[in-house]
Design a protein around this motif. Structure first.
Motif, PDB file in Angstrom:
ATOM      1  N   ASP A  38      -3.414   0.558  -9.119  1.00 23.14           N
ATOM      2  CA  ASP A  38      -4.301   1.729  -9.529  1.00 23.14           C
ATOM      3  C   ASP A  38      -5.594   1.375  -9.801  1.00 23.14           C
ATOM      4  O   ASP A  38      -6.914   1.935 -10.030  1.00 23.14           O
ATOM      5  CB  ASP A  38      -4.500   2.283 -11.050  1.00 23.14           C
ATOM      6  CG  ASP A  38      -4.445   0.998 -12.138  1.00 23.14           C
ATOM      7  OD1 ASP A  38      -4.001  -0.113 -11.907  1.00 23.14           O
ATOM      8  OD2 ASP A  38      -3.508   1.650 -14.036  1.00 23.14           O
ATOM      9  N   GLU A  39      -5.882  -0.069  -9.676  1.00 22.26           N
ATOM     10  CA  GLU A  39      -7.088  -0.466  -9.123  1.00 22.26           C
ATOM     11  C   GLU A  39      -7.866  -0.105  -7.915  1.00 22.26           C
ATOM     12  O   GLU A  39      -8.599  -0.184  -7.397  1.00 22.26           O
ATOM     13  CB  GLU A  39      -7.603  -2.189  -9.347  1.00 22.26           C
ATOM     14  CG  GLU A  39      -8.611  -2.585  -9.336  1.00 22.26           C
ATOM     15  CD  GLU A  39      -9.544  -2.854 -10.160  1.00 22.26           C
ATOM     16  OE1 GLU A  39     -10.028  -3.494 -10.688  1.00 22.26           O
ATOM     17  OE2 GLU A  39      -8.664  -2.482 -11.996  1.00 22.26           O
ATOM     18  N   VAL A  40      -6.577  -0.524  -6.890  1.00 21.45           N
ATOM     19  CA  VAL A  40      -7.507   0.440  -5.836  1.00 21.45           C
ATOM     20  C   VAL A  40      -7.778   1.725  -5.259  1.00 21.45           C
ATOM     21  O   VAL A  40      -8.405   2.702  -4.655  1.00 21.45           O
ATOM     22  CB  VAL A  40      -6.035  -0.231  -4.337  1.00 21.45           C
ATOM     23  CG1 VAL A  40      -7.082   0.331  -3.327  1.00 21.45           C
ATOM     24  CG2 VAL A  40      -5.688  -1.820  -3.892  1.00 21.45           C
ATOM     25  N   TYR A  41      -6.594   2.428  -5.830  1.00 23.20           N
ATOM     26  CA  TYR A  41      -6.515   3.929  -6.171  1.00 23.20           C
ATOM     27  C   TYR A  41      -7.098   4.407  -7.861  1.00 23.20           C
ATOM     28  O   TYR A  41      -5.089   4.655  -8.040  1.00 23.20           O
ATOM     29  CB  TYR A  41      -5.501   4.795  -5.583  1.00 23.20           C
ATOM     30  CG  TYR A  41      -5.195   4.114  -3.759  1.00 23.20           C
ATOM     31  CD1 TYR A  41      -5.948   4.353  -2.556  1.00 23.20           C
ATOM     32  CD2 TYR A  41      -3.679   3.077  -3.368  1.00 23.20           C
ATOM     33  CE1 TYR A  41      -5.931   4.441  -1.368  1.00 23.20           C
ATOM     34  CE2 TYR A  41      -3.397   2.985  -2.445  1.00 23.20           C
ATOM     35  CZ  TYR A  41      -4.898   3.572  -1.147  1.00 23.20           C
ATOM     36  OH  TYR A  41      -4.182   2.878  -0.407  1.00 23.20           O
ATOM     37  N   PRO A  42      -7.763   3.999  -8.186  1.00 27.31           N
ATOM     38  CA  PRO A  42      -7.341   4.922  -9.417  1.00 27.31           C
ATOM     39  C   PRO A  42      -7.709   6.437  -9.733  1.00 27.31           C
ATOM     40  O   PRO A  42      -7.566   7.499  -8.655  1.00 27.31           O
ATOM     41  CB  PRO A  42      -9.478   4.878 -10.081  1.00 27.31           C
ATOM     42  CG  PRO A  42     -10.061   4.458  -8.317  1.00 27.31           C
ATOM     43  CD  PRO A  42      -8.694   3.783  -7.893  1.00 27.31           C
ATOM     44  N   ASN A 100       0.562  -1.398  -0.050  1.00 30.04           N
ATOM     45  CA  ASN A 100       0.395  -0.352   0.230  1.00 30.04           C
ATOM     46  C   ASN A 100       0.711   1.139   0.843  1.00 30.04           C
ATOM     47  O   ASN A 100       1.061   1.222   1.286  1.00 30.04           O
ATOM     48  CB  ASN A 100      -0.993  -0.003   1.499  1.00 30.04           C
ATOM     49  CG  ASN A 100      -1.380   1.632   1.295  1.00 30.04           C
ATOM     50  OD1 ASN A 100      -2.291   2.016   0.439  1.00 30.04           O
ATOM     51  ND2 ASN A 100      -2.071   1.808   2.633  1.00 30.04           N
ATOM     52  N   PRO A 101       1.103   2.053  -1.346  1.00 25.38           N
ATOM     53  CA  PRO A 101       2.106   3.063  -1.262  1.00 25.38           C
ATOM     54  C   PRO A 101       1.718   4.004  -0.302  1.00 25.38           C
ATOM     55  O   PRO A 101       2.097   4.994   0.200  1.00 25.38           O
ATOM     56  CB  PRO A 101       1.512   3.527  -3.156  1.00 25.38           C
ATOM     57  CG  PRO A 101       0.326   3.326  -2.908  1.00 25.38           C
ATOM     58  CD  PRO A 101      -0.001   1.593  -2.086  1.00 25.38           C
ATOM     59  N   ARG A 102       0.102   4.632   0.413  1.00 23.92           N
ATOM     60  CA  ARG A 102      -0.416   5.298   0.748  1.00 23.92           C
ATOM     61  C   ARG A 102       0.241   5.060   2.379  1.00 23.92           C
ATOM     62  O   ARG A 102       0.038   6.242   3.052  1.00 23.92           O
ATOM     63  CB  ARG A 102      -1.596   5.588   0.564  1.00 23.92           C
ATOM     64  CG  ARG A 102      -2.228   5.421  -0.400  1.00 23.92           C
ATOM     65  CD  ARG A 102      -3.669   5.715  -0.898  1.00 23.92           C
ATOM     66  NE  ARG A 102      -3.681   7.639  -0.011  1.00 23.92           N
ATOM     67  CZ  ARG A 102      -4.565   8.471  -0.156  1.00 23.92           C
ATOM     68  NH1 ARG A 102      -4.481   8.520  -1.427  1.00 23.92           N
ATOM     69  NH2 ARG A 102      -5.285   8.975   0.034  1.00 23.92           N
ATOM     70  N   GLN A 103       0.634   3.485   2.825  1.00 20.49           N
ATOM     71  CA  GLN A 103       1.248   4.417   3.796  1.00 20.49           C
ATOM     72  C   GLN A 103       2.852   4.467   4.235  1.00 20.49           C
ATOM     73  O   GLN A 103       3.148   3.860   5.235  1.00 20.49           O
ATOM     74  CB  GLN A 103       0.803   2.599   4.732  1.00 20.49           C
ATOM     75  CG  GLN A 103       1.006   1.470   4.626  1.00 20.49           C
ATOM     76  CD  GLN A 103       0.927   0.751   5.013  1.00 20.49           C
ATOM     77  OE1 GLN A 103      -0.064   0.089   5.047  1.00 20.49           O
ATOM     78  NE2 GLN A 103       1.863  -0.638   5.156  1.00 20.49           N
TER      79      GLN A 103
END
Length: 282
Positions: A95-99, A57-60
């Motif tokens: 990009d499927e999780v964060y389009p 997860n790039p956002r963490q």
């Protein structure tokens, strides 16, 4: 085991599983070890079907953290999960999780403050956001997380309760005790970063924690025991200690009491590797 990489395929796949029983989810970032497989086995005991997600997860990850270097071993991980009887592997690309245009963030106050939340700004927002999305994507009846990341578990439980993601009065989020190496070090995907010399130093962490807990239970003031714990780690070869604190187990409120229900939390660094651990005082 079915491997799914798109939401369009995930929904019918999970719907099909639910027609024949309950569904458990084990969220992971891959680079699986015995700790992850223990979560899978616990899930299999309590649900009819198990889904595992692998998503780095790039956002963490912060701007100077190890997103690019984080180990990715999809073929190996997939084989391990299939051998454990996992029904579904959810392995979406970013990009499927964060389009494109994604603009929503979840922030959980209180339990995310301090400890890793203090050292890694935004980390728990990223954790809460992705876990909320995984719950909505897979729609599990149960979910399983390791207690090594105790603060993360507290954040997820609070987020799920506050956003009504689980049924009232149902213990749907299960914490599974830490799985440790023979020398006591908590299993972690990041242990692979350690050189042989660093790995030997790392074994001082669980020993120092056990010693500090014994001192606190023997009557030493908590603050004194924590200072000695930090000094012990530095003397053993750790480069720095991010924190060594005692907090309440449920709400993570800082404490100076050696209450058996409280927990000791430690984060320390060897080179570029940050190790975390926690233990109950009781």
């Amino acid at each position: 085991m079915e491997t799914v990489t798109t939401l369009a395929r995930l929904r019918p796949a999970t719907d099909a599983l639910r027609t024949s029983g309950s569904l458990a989810l084990v969220p992971t970032m891959g680079a699986l070890h015995e700790g992850h497989l223990t979560l899978v086995r616990e899930a299999r005991e309590k649900a009819d079907h198990v889904a595992v997600s692998i998503f780095v997860n790039p956002r963490q990850f912060g701007p100077n953290e190890d997103l690019d270097a984080y180990p990715r071993q999809m073929a190996r991980d997939s084989a391990l999960l299939e051998a454990e009887g996992v029904a579904l592997l959810w392995a979406p690309p970013p990009d499927e999780v964060y389009p494109k245009g994604y603009a929503t963030n979840i922030s959980v106050e209180g339990v995310s403050s301090g400890l890793c939340g203090g050292d890694r700004p935004g980390h728990f927002d990223g954790v809460a956001t992705v876990v909320c999305k995984l719950f909505n994507q897979v729609r599990p009846d149960l979910a399983f997380f390791g207690e090594k990341d105790w603060q993360q578990l507290a954040v997820i439980r609070r987020m799920a309760r506050d956003l009504d993601l689980t049924r009232p009065h149902v213990d749907a989020i299960h914490g599974v005790p830490i799985v440790r190496e023979a020398d006591g070090l908590a299993m972690s995907s990041r242990n692979a970063y350690l050189s042989a010399e660093q790995r030997a130093i790392a074994a001082a962490l669980p020993r120092a924690m056990s010693g500090a807990i014994a001192e606190m239970r023997g009557g030493m003031a908590v603050k004194t025991a924590l200072r000695e714990l930090s000094a012990t780690l530095l003397a053993a070869g750790f480069d720095s200690v991010d924190y060594a604190e005692v907090r309440t187990g449920a709400d993570l409120i800082p404490s100076v009491e050696a209450d058996p229900e409280n927990r000791l939390f430690v984060a320390a660094r060897i080179g570029g590797t940050r190790l975390i651990d926690n233990r109950a005082l009781g």
